[in-house]
Design a protein around this motif. Structure first.
Motif, PDB file in Angstrom:
ATOM      1  N   ILE A 197     -50.823 -14.645 -23.272  1.00 14.29           N
ATOM      2  CA  ILE A 197     -51.266 -14.059 -22.000  1.00 14.29           C
ATOM      3  C   ILE A 197     -52.782 -14.151 -22.010  1.00 14.29           C
ATOM      4  O   ILE A 197     -53.437 -13.649 -22.938  1.00 14.29           O
ATOM      5  CB  ILE A 197     -50.803 -12.596 -21.877  1.00 14.29           C
ATOM      6  N   MET A 198     -53.321 -14.810 -21.008  1.00 18.68           N
ATOM      7  CA  MET A 198     -54.757 -15.096 -20.996  1.00 18.68           C
ATOM      8  C   MET A 198     -55.185 -15.254 -19.542  1.00 18.68           C
ATOM      9  O   MET A 198     -54.486 -15.922 -18.773  1.00 18.68           O
ATOM     10  CB  MET A 198     -54.968 -16.420 -21.735  1.00 18.68           C
ATOM     11  N   SER A 199     -56.277 -14.628 -19.184  1.00 12.60           N
ATOM     12  CA  SER A 199     -56.643 -14.641 -17.772  1.00 12.60           C
ATOM     13  C   SER A 199     -58.081 -15.131 -17.576  1.00 12.60           C
ATOM     14  O   SER A 199     -58.981 -14.759 -18.346  1.00 12.60           O
ATOM     15  CB  SER A 199     -56.496 -13.211 -17.221  1.00 12.60           C
ATOM     16  N   ALA A 200     -58.248 -15.946 -16.548  1.00 16.46           N
ATOM     17  CA  ALA A 200     -59.607 -16.425 -16.229  1.00 16.46           C
ATOM     18  C   ALA A 200     -60.495 -15.266 -15.821  1.00 16.46           C
ATOM     19  O   ALA A 200     -61.719 -15.324 -15.969  1.00 16.46           O
ATOM     20  CB  ALA A 200     -59.536 -17.447 -15.100  1.00 16.46           C
ATOM     21  N   HIS A 201     -59.883 -14.192 -15.324  1.00 16.64           N
ATOM     22  CA  HIS A 201     -60.661 -13.060 -14.802  1.00 16.64           C
ATOM     23  C   HIS A 201     -60.693 -11.870 -15.759  1.00 16.64           C
ATOM     24  O   HIS A 201     -61.725 -11.233 -15.932  1.00 16.64           O
ATOM     25  CB  HIS A 201     -60.063 -12.605 -13.455  1.00 16.64           C
ATOM     26  N   LYS A 211     -48.192 -33.126 -31.956  1.00 13.38           N
ATOM     27  CA  LYS A 211     -49.070 -32.229 -31.200  1.00 13.38           C
ATOM     28  C   LYS A 211     -48.293 -31.020 -30.675  1.00 13.38           C
ATOM     29  O   LYS A 211     -47.101 -31.122 -30.344  1.00 13.38           O
ATOM     30  CB  LYS A 211     -49.669 -32.985 -30.001  1.00 13.38           C
ATOM     31  N   LYS A 212     -49.002 -29.901 -30.558  1.00 11.80           N
ATOM     32  CA  LYS A 212     -48.394 -28.675 -30.019  1.00 11.80           C
ATOM     33  C   LYS A 212     -48.699 -28.575 -28.517  1.00 11.80           C
ATOM     34  O   LYS A 212     -49.627 -29.199 -28.018  1.00 11.80           O
ATOM     35  CB  LYS A 212     -49.009 -27.442 -30.688  1.00 11.80           C
ATOM     36  N   VAL A 213     -47.915 -27.731 -27.839  1.00 18.26           N
ATOM     37  CA  VAL A 213     -48.199 -27.419 -26.436  1.00 18.26           C
ATOM     38  C   VAL A 213     -48.540 -25.935 -26.337  1.00 18.26           C
ATOM     39  O   VAL A 213     -47.850 -25.091 -26.933  1.00 18.26           O
ATOM     40  CB  VAL A 213     -46.997 -27.754 -25.526  1.00 18.26           C
ATOM     41  N   ALA A 214     -49.606 -25.628 -25.625  1.00 21.21           N
ATOM     42  CA  ALA A 214     -49.955 -24.229 -25.366  1.00 21.21           C
ATOM     43  C   ALA A 214     -49.425 -23.843 -23.988  1.00 21.21           C
ATOM     44  O   ALA A 214     -49.583 -24.594 -23.026  1.00 21.21           O
ATOM     45  CB  ALA A 214     -51.470 -24.050 -25.406  1.00 21.21           C
ATOM     46  N   VAL A 215     -48.797 -22.683 -23.927  1.00 21.67           N
ATOM     47  CA  VAL A 215     -48.351 -22.154 -22.630  1.00 21.67           C
ATOM     48  C   VAL A 215     -49.109 -20.851 -22.395  1.00 21.67           C
ATOM     49  O   VAL A 215     -48.905 -19.860 -23.097  1.00 21.67           O
ATOM     50  CB  VAL A 215     -46.827 -21.892 -22.618  1.00 21.67           C
ATOM     51  N   LEU A 216     -50.011 -20.884 -21.433  1.00 25.02           N
ATOM     52  CA  LEU A 216     -50.831 -19.717 -21.123  1.00 25.02           C
ATOM     53  C   LEU A 216     -50.400 -19.155 -19.777  1.00 25.02           C
ATOM     54  O   LEU A 216     -50.080 -19.916 -18.859  1.00 25.02           O
ATOM     55  CB  LEU A 216     -52.317 -20.108 -21.057  1.00 25.02           C
ATOM     56  N   MET A 217     -50.414 -17.823 -19.669  1.00 27.09           N
ATOM     57  CA  MET A 217     -50.100 -17.224 -18.360  1.00 27.09           C
ATOM     58  C   MET A 217     -51.071 -16.086 -18.087  1.00 27.09           C
ATOM     59  O   MET A 217     -51.502 -15.377 -19.018  1.00 27.09           O
ATOM     60  CB  MET A 217     -48.651 -16.744 -18.312  1.00 27.09           C
ATOM     61  N   GLY A 218     -51.399 -15.920 -16.809  1.00 31.29           N
ATOM     62  CA  GLY A 218     -52.422 -14.950 -16.422  1.00 31.29           C
ATOM     63  C   GLY A 218     -52.024 -13.508 -16.643  1.00 31.29           C
ATOM     64  O   GLY A 218     -52.874 -12.635 -16.785  1.00 31.29           O
ATOM     65  N   SER A 219     -50.710 -13.249 -16.659  1.00 27.67           N
ATOM     66  CA  SER A 219     -50.226 -11.868 -16.797  1.00 27.67           C
ATOM     67  C   SER A 219     -48.825 -11.894 -17.385  1.00 27.67           C
ATOM     68  O   SER A 219     -48.088 -12.883 -17.202  1.00 27.67           O
ATOM     69  CB  SER A 219     -50.201 -11.213 -15.408  1.00 27.67           C
ATOM     70  N   ASP A 220     -48.453 -10.795 -18.041  1.00 26.50           N
ATOM     71  CA  ASP A 220     -47.070 -10.734 -18.544  1.00 26.50           C
ATOM     72  C   ASP A 220     -46.076 -10.717 -17.393  1.00 26.50           C
ATOM     73  O   ASP A 220     -44.890 -11.006 -17.581  1.00 26.50           O
ATOM     74  CB  ASP A 220     -46.873  -9.544 -19.495  1.00 26.50           C
ATOM     75  N   SER A 221     -46.545 -10.377 -16.184  1.00 24.60           N
ATOM     76  CA  SER A 221     -45.628 -10.401 -15.033  1.00 24.60           C
ATOM     77  C   SER A 221     -45.212 -11.827 -14.671  1.00 24.60           C
ATOM     78  O   SER A 221     -44.267 -12.039 -13.921  1.00 24.60           O
ATOM     79  CB  SER A 221     -46.267  -9.712 -13.813  1.00 24.60           C
ATOM     80  N   ASP A 222     -45.901 -12.825 -15.224  1.00 27.88           N
ATOM     81  CA  ASP A 222     -45.531 -14.232 -14.983  1.00 27.88           C
ATOM     82  C   ASP A 222     -44.404 -14.696 -15.920  1.00 27.88           C
ATOM     83  O   ASP A 222     -43.784 -15.738 -15.676  1.00 27.88           O
ATOM     84  CB  ASP A 222     -46.746 -15.159 -15.211  1.00 27.88           C
ATOM     85  N   LEU A 223     -44.163 -13.921 -16.977  1.00 28.38           N
ATOM     86  CA  LEU A 223     -43.257 -14.383 -18.042  1.00 28.38           C
ATOM     87  C   LEU A 223     -41.835 -14.747 -17.589  1.00 28.38           C
ATOM     88  O   LEU A 223     -41.295 -15.769 -18.041  1.00 28.38           O
ATOM     89  CB  LEU A 223     -43.217 -13.360 -19.187  1.00 28.38           C
ATOM     90  N   PRO A 224     -41.201 -13.947 -16.711  1.00 31.48           N
ATOM     91  CA  PRO A 224     -39.830 -14.310 -16.320  1.00 31.48           C
ATOM     92  C   PRO A 224     -39.710 -15.742 -15.794  1.00 31.48           C
ATOM     93  O   PRO A 224     -38.706 -16.413 -16.060  1.00 31.48           O
ATOM     94  CB  PRO A 224     -39.494 -13.290 -15.227  1.00 31.48           C
ATOM     95  N   VAL A 225     -40.716 -16.212 -15.067  1.00 30.72           N
ATOM     96  CA  VAL A 225     -40.685 -17.592 -14.553  1.00 30.72           C
ATOM     97  C   VAL A 225     -41.111 -18.579 -15.651  1.00 30.72           C
ATOM     98  O   VAL A 225     -40.499 -19.637 -15.836  1.00 30.72           O
ATOM     99  CB  VAL A 225     -41.596 -17.739 -13.307  1.00 30.72           C
ATOM    100  N   VAL A 226     -42.135 -18.205 -16.396  1.00 31.83           N
ATOM    101  CA  VAL A 226     -42.690 -19.110 -17.420  1.00 31.83           C
ATOM    102  C   VAL A 226     -41.698 -19.363 -18.557  1.00 31.83           C
ATOM    103  O   VAL A 226     -41.743 -20.400 -19.217  1.00 31.83           O
ATOM    104  CB  VAL A 226     -44.032 -18.534 -17.955  1.00 31.83           C
ATOM    105  N   LYS A 227     -40.757 -18.417 -18.723  1.00 28.23           N
ATOM    106  CA  LYS A 227     -39.753 -18.555 -19.801  1.00 28.23           C
ATOM    107  C   LYS A 227     -39.031 -19.897 -19.764  1.00 28.23           C
ATOM    108  O   LYS A 227     -38.725 -20.482 -20.804  1.00 28.23           O
ATOM    109  CB  LYS A 227     -38.721 -17.432 -19.686  1.00 28.23           C
ATOM    110  N   SER A 228     -38.773 -20.402 -18.560  1.00 21.35           N
ATOM    111  CA  SER A 228     -38.013 -21.664 -18.494  1.00 21.35           C
ATOM    112  C   SER A 228     -38.844 -22.831 -19.038  1.00 21.35           C
ATOM    113  O   SER A 228     -38.288 -23.792 -19.578  1.00 21.35           O
ATOM    114  CB  SER A 228     -37.497 -21.949 -17.080  1.00 21.35           C
ATOM    115  N   ALA A 229     -40.176 -22.739 -18.920  1.00 20.01           N
ATOM    116  CA  ALA A 229     -41.026 -23.774 -19.543  1.00 20.01           C
ATOM    117  C   ALA A 229     -40.940 -23.675 -21.064  1.00 20.01           C
ATOM    118  O   ALA A 229     -40.788 -24.682 -21.758  1.00 20.01           O
ATOM    119  CB  ALA A 229     -42.479 -23.613 -19.087  1.00 20.01           C
ATOM    120  N   ILE A 230     -41.008 -22.451 -21.556  1.00 20.89           N
ATOM    121  CA  ILE A 230     -40.952 -22.230 -23.009  1.00 20.89           C
ATOM    122  C   ILE A 230     -39.616 -22.731 -23.559  1.00 20.89           C
ATOM    123  O   ILE A 230     -39.556 -23.427 -24.573  1.00 20.89           O
ATOM    124  CB  ILE A 230     -41.164 -20.727 -23.328  1.00 20.89           C
TER     125      ILE A 230
END
Ligand code: RP5
Length: 161
Positions: A36-40, A3-22
């Motif tokens: 990059i995907m946003s509920a809003h 199975k694959k894992v999807a990593v979604l973030m609300g904004s590219d400004s989240d990427l520096p932190v999200v990188k460690s998950a990736i």
């Protein structure tokens, strides 16, 4: 099939932190898709992604969002896959707003919420979920825990020598 894992973030400004998950998912050899995907800002894309995620071979979805952090909740509303929320520290409230928005889900739509900016733990939790049916991942997780224990014991030995 793995199975694959999807990593979604609300904004590219989240990427520096999200990188460690990736990076953590990569270290475990888990196939990962990042968006990059946003509920809003992209509500239709978010709903469509969640609705088709099982058919696309995903096993877990990680969602990082800050402020009024609705991404994980909206994704969870449109799939039966486990959803892990990372509340992001991207506001003047230091992420407490995002933590409460992510964790306070109504009964019936759970989101497994990690700490504010807790990207690495989100990835590890995703790996642990996949490891229930994946022996290779289970072995890798056990090795990681053993290494962690050894590192602490080594520090303790140094402290007391
Ligand atoms: C949220 O608002 C995002 O997840 C981000 O954490 C925060 C700020 O987004 P930007 O204004 O930097 O795009 O939706």
């Amino acid at each position: 099939m793995k199975k694959k894992v999807a990593v979604l973030m609300g904004s590219d400004s989240d990427l520096p932190v999200v990188k460690s998950a990736i990076n953590t998912l990569k270290e475990f050899g888990v196939e990962t898709e990042v968006h990059i995907m946003s509920a809003h800002r992209t509500p239709k894309q978010a709903c469509d992604f969640a609705s088709s995620a099982i058919d696309k071979g995903f096993g877990v979805i990680i969602c990082a969002a800050g402020k009024a952090a609705h991404l994980a909740g909206v994704i969870a509303a449109h799939t039966t896959l486990p959803v892990i929320g990372i509340p992001m520290k991207s506001s003047t409230l230091d992420g407490l707003d995002a933590l409460l928005s992510t964790v306070q889900m109504p009964k019936g739509i759970p989101v497994a919420t990690v700490a504010i900016d807790g990207a690495e733990n989100a990835a590890l939790l995703a790996v642990q979920i996949l490891a229930v049916y994946d022996k290779d991942l289970e072995v890798k997780l056990k090795a990681m825990k053993l290494k962690m224990t050894e590192e602490v014991l080594e520090k303790d030995r140094k402290l007391n020598s």
